[in-house]
Design a protein around this motif. Structure first.
Motif, PDB file in Angstrom:
ATOM      1  N   ILE A  64       0.694  -1.229  -0.199  1.00 57.05           N
ATOM      2  CA  ILE A  64       0.037  -0.143   0.138  1.00 57.05           C
ATOM      3  C   ILE A  64       1.047   1.302  -0.074  1.00 57.05           C
ATOM      4  CG2 ILE A  64      -2.076  -1.209   1.196  1.00 57.05           C
ATOM      5  CD1 ILE A  64      -1.005   0.576   3.746  1.00 57.05           C
ATOM      6  N   VAL A  65       0.224   2.329  -0.252  1.00 57.85           N
ATOM      7  CA  VAL A  65       0.847   3.641  -0.377  1.00 57.85           C
ATOM      8  C   VAL A  65       0.060   4.573   1.007  1.00 57.85           C
ATOM      9  CG1 VAL A  65       1.144   5.915  -1.435  1.00 57.85           C
ATOM     10  CG2 VAL A  65       1.589   3.895  -2.580  1.00 57.85           C
ATOM     11  N   ARG A  66       0.801   4.860   2.042  1.00 57.81           N
ATOM     12  CA  ARG A  66       0.088   5.278   3.303  1.00 57.81           C
ATOM     13  C   ARG A  66       0.677   6.751   3.451  1.00 57.81           C
ATOM     14  NH1 ARG A  66      -2.593   6.912   6.750  1.00 57.81           N
ATOM     15  NH2 ARG A  66      -3.096   5.928   8.573  1.00 57.81           N
ATOM     16  N   ARG A  67      -0.352   7.391   3.924  1.00 56.86           N
ATOM     17  CA  ARG A  67      -0.054   9.002   4.379  1.00 56.86           C
ATOM     18  C   ARG A  67       0.950   8.969   5.667  1.00 56.86           C
ATOM     19  NH1 ARG A  67      -0.746  13.188   2.416  1.00 56.86           N
ATOM     20  NH2 ARG A  67      -0.597  14.781   4.350  1.00 56.86           N
ATOM     21  N   VAL A  68       1.841   9.648   5.809  1.00 58.12           N
ATOM     22  CA  VAL A  68       2.871   9.816   6.716  1.00 58.12           C
ATOM     23  C   VAL A  68       2.370  11.042   7.618  1.00 58.12           C
ATOM     24  CG1 VAL A  68       5.229  10.253   7.432  1.00 58.12           C
ATOM     25  CG2 VAL A  68       4.866   9.048   5.429  1.00 58.12           C
ATOM     26  N   ASP A  69       1.770  10.587   8.633  1.00 57.75           N
ATOM     27  CA  ASP A  69       1.311  11.520   9.553  1.00 57.75           C
ATOM     28  C   ASP A  69       0.802  10.725  10.912  1.00 57.75           C
ATOM     29  OD1 ASP A  69      -1.133  10.040   9.120  1.00 57.75           O
ATOM     30  OD2 ASP A  69      -2.254  11.311   8.157  1.00 57.75           O
ATOM     31  N   ALA A  70       0.381  11.446  12.015  1.00 55.97           N
ATOM     32  CA  ALA A  70       0.199  10.865  13.253  1.00 55.97           C
ATOM     33  C   ALA A  70      -0.473   9.795  13.350  1.00 55.97           C
ATOM     34  CB  ALA A  70      -0.562  12.012  14.057  1.00 55.97           C
ATOM     35  N   SER A  71      -1.685   9.423  12.451  1.00 58.85           N
ATOM     36  CA  SER A  71      -2.454   8.368  12.390  1.00 58.85           C
ATOM     37  C   SER A  71      -1.678   7.134  11.896  1.00 58.85           C
ATOM     38  CB  SER A  71      -3.576   8.369  11.387  1.00 58.85           C
ATOM     39  OG  SER A  71      -3.294   8.591   9.922  1.00 58.85           O
ATOM     40  N   LEU A  72      -0.498   7.232  11.355  1.00 61.02           N
ATOM     41  CA  LEU A  72       0.431   6.056  10.959  1.00 61.02           C
ATOM     42  C   LEU A  72       0.713   5.248  12.162  1.00 61.02           C
ATOM     43  CD1 LEU A  72       1.556   4.604   8.520  1.00 61.02           C
ATOM     44  CD2 LEU A  72       3.756   6.185   9.031  1.00 61.02           C
ATOM     45  N   MET A  73       0.722   6.025  13.308  1.00 59.85           N
ATOM     46  CA  MET A  73       1.202   5.371  14.728  1.00 59.85           C
ATOM     47  C   MET A  73       0.071   4.280  15.210  1.00 59.85           C
ATOM     48  SD  MET A  73       4.307   6.478  14.957  1.00 59.85           S
ATOM     49  CE  MET A  73       4.360   6.542  13.159  1.00 59.85           C
TER      50      MET A  73
ATOM     51  N   ASN B  49      -0.845  -1.426  12.780  1.00 60.82           N
ATOM     52  CA  ASN B  49      -0.408  -2.442  13.306  1.00 60.82           C
ATOM     53  C   ASN B  49       1.003  -2.857  12.357  1.00 60.82           C
ATOM     54  OD1 ASN B  49      -0.328  -4.822  14.629  1.00 60.82           O
ATOM     55  ND2 ASN B  49      -1.756  -6.251  13.594  1.00 60.82           N
ATOM     56  N   MET B  50       2.025  -2.350  13.012  1.00 58.36           N
ATOM     57  CA  MET B  50       3.265  -2.670  12.278  1.00 58.36           C
ATOM     58  C   MET B  50       4.350  -2.988  13.065  1.00 58.36           C
ATOM     59  SD  MET B  50       4.511   1.438  11.928  1.00 58.36           S
ATOM     60  CE  MET B  50       2.861   2.403  11.358  1.00 58.36           C
ATOM     61  N   VAL B  51       5.184  -3.474  12.503  1.00 59.86           N
ATOM     62  CA  VAL B  51       6.401  -4.041  13.203  1.00 59.86           C
ATOM     63  C   VAL B  51       6.882  -2.844  13.987  1.00 59.86           C
ATOM     64  CG1 VAL B  51       8.904  -4.762  13.007  1.00 59.86           C
ATOM     65  CG2 VAL B  51       7.444  -5.550  11.518  1.00 59.86           C
ATOM     66  N   PRO B  52       7.159  -3.055  15.532  1.00 59.10           N
ATOM     67  CA  PRO B  52       7.264  -2.076  16.464  1.00 59.10           C
ATOM     68  C   PRO B  52       8.251  -1.164  16.161  1.00 59.10           C
ATOM     69  CG  PRO B  52       6.975  -4.350  17.373  1.00 59.10           C
ATOM     70  CD  PRO B  52       7.211  -4.597  15.952  1.00 59.10           C
ATOM     71  N   ASN B  53       9.420  -1.528  15.788  1.00 61.54           N
ATOM     72  CA  ASN B  53      10.703  -0.406  15.415  1.00 61.54           C
ATOM     73  C   ASN B  53      10.082   0.523  14.288  1.00 61.54           C
ATOM     74  OD1 ASN B  53      11.154  -2.235  13.197  1.00 61.54           O
ATOM     75  ND2 ASN B  53      13.200  -2.708  13.961  1.00 61.54           N
ATOM     76  N   LEU B  54       9.254   0.243  13.613  1.00 63.45           N
ATOM     77  CA  LEU B  54       8.825   1.176  12.226  1.00 63.45           C
ATOM     78  C   LEU B  54       8.566   2.441  13.040  1.00 63.45           C
ATOM     79  CD1 LEU B  54       9.223  -1.071  10.320  1.00 63.45           C
ATOM     80  CD2 LEU B  54       7.158  -0.235   9.254  1.00 63.45           C
ATOM     81  N   LYS B  55       7.671   2.308  14.198  1.00 65.60           N
ATOM     82  CA  LYS B  55       7.144   3.745  14.686  1.00 65.60           C
ATOM     83  C   LYS B  55       8.357   4.856  14.827  1.00 65.60           C
ATOM     84  CE  LYS B  55       3.257   1.454  16.480  1.00 65.60           C
ATOM     85  NZ  LYS B  55       1.892   1.746  17.332  1.00 65.60           N
TER      86      LYS B  55
END
Length: 144
Positions: free
Chosen positions: A111-120, A123-129
């Motif tokens: 997917i292509v996802r917006r980089v903003d606060a909602s990205l946090m 459900n992602m690999v923890p270190n991606l945050k």
């Protein structure tokens, strides 16, 4: 030692990025991650990044498109020779590509996802945050 690459491709403005929903390894199944994989014998990390990104998203890049932003290592300092569990991950970032052209080139979802606060909330690999923000900062830091 096992060696891997992990890449974050952003649009030219740094407002969106490409993520992939992992099926494997088992501990990542169902989680969102950057694009990457294993560095093959004889490959440089940058070449492996180009190959893995093309295999998983269908987009072609060149080695100079990818900026190295981090090297993560796990080693047991008391083990000699190094254990099979020891690994390193070369983290890269890239900007300016037409990321709307990405498509699923494997059985994983891209997917292509917006980089903003909602990205946090994803459900992602923890270190991606923190890795996503590190990669973005490395590409888009203001020049003085």
């Amino acid at each position: 030692m096992k060696r891997y690459v992990l890449g974050f491709m952003f649009n030219a403005a740094g407002a969106t990025l490409v993520l992939i929903k992992k099926n494997k390894p088992k501990w990542q199944a169902g989680l969102w991650n950057g694009v990457g994989g294993k560095i093959e014998e004889g490959e440089s990390p940058a070449y492996a990044m180009v190959r893995e990104f093309q295999e998983e998203t269908g987009l072609e890049t060149v080695q100079t498109d990818w900026k190295p932003v981090a090297l993560m290592r796990h080693r047991d300092p008391g083990a000699w020779p190094p254990k099979l569990e020891d690994f390193e991950v070369h983290v890269f970032a890239c900007a300016g590509q037409n990321i709307t052209a990405v498509h699923t080139a494997t059985d994983e979802v891209v997917i292509v996802r917006r980089v903003d606060a909602s990205l946090m909330d994803y459900n992602m690999v923890p270190n991606l945050k923190w890795l996503i923000w590190l990669a973005r900062e490395a590409l888009f830091e203001k020049q003085i």
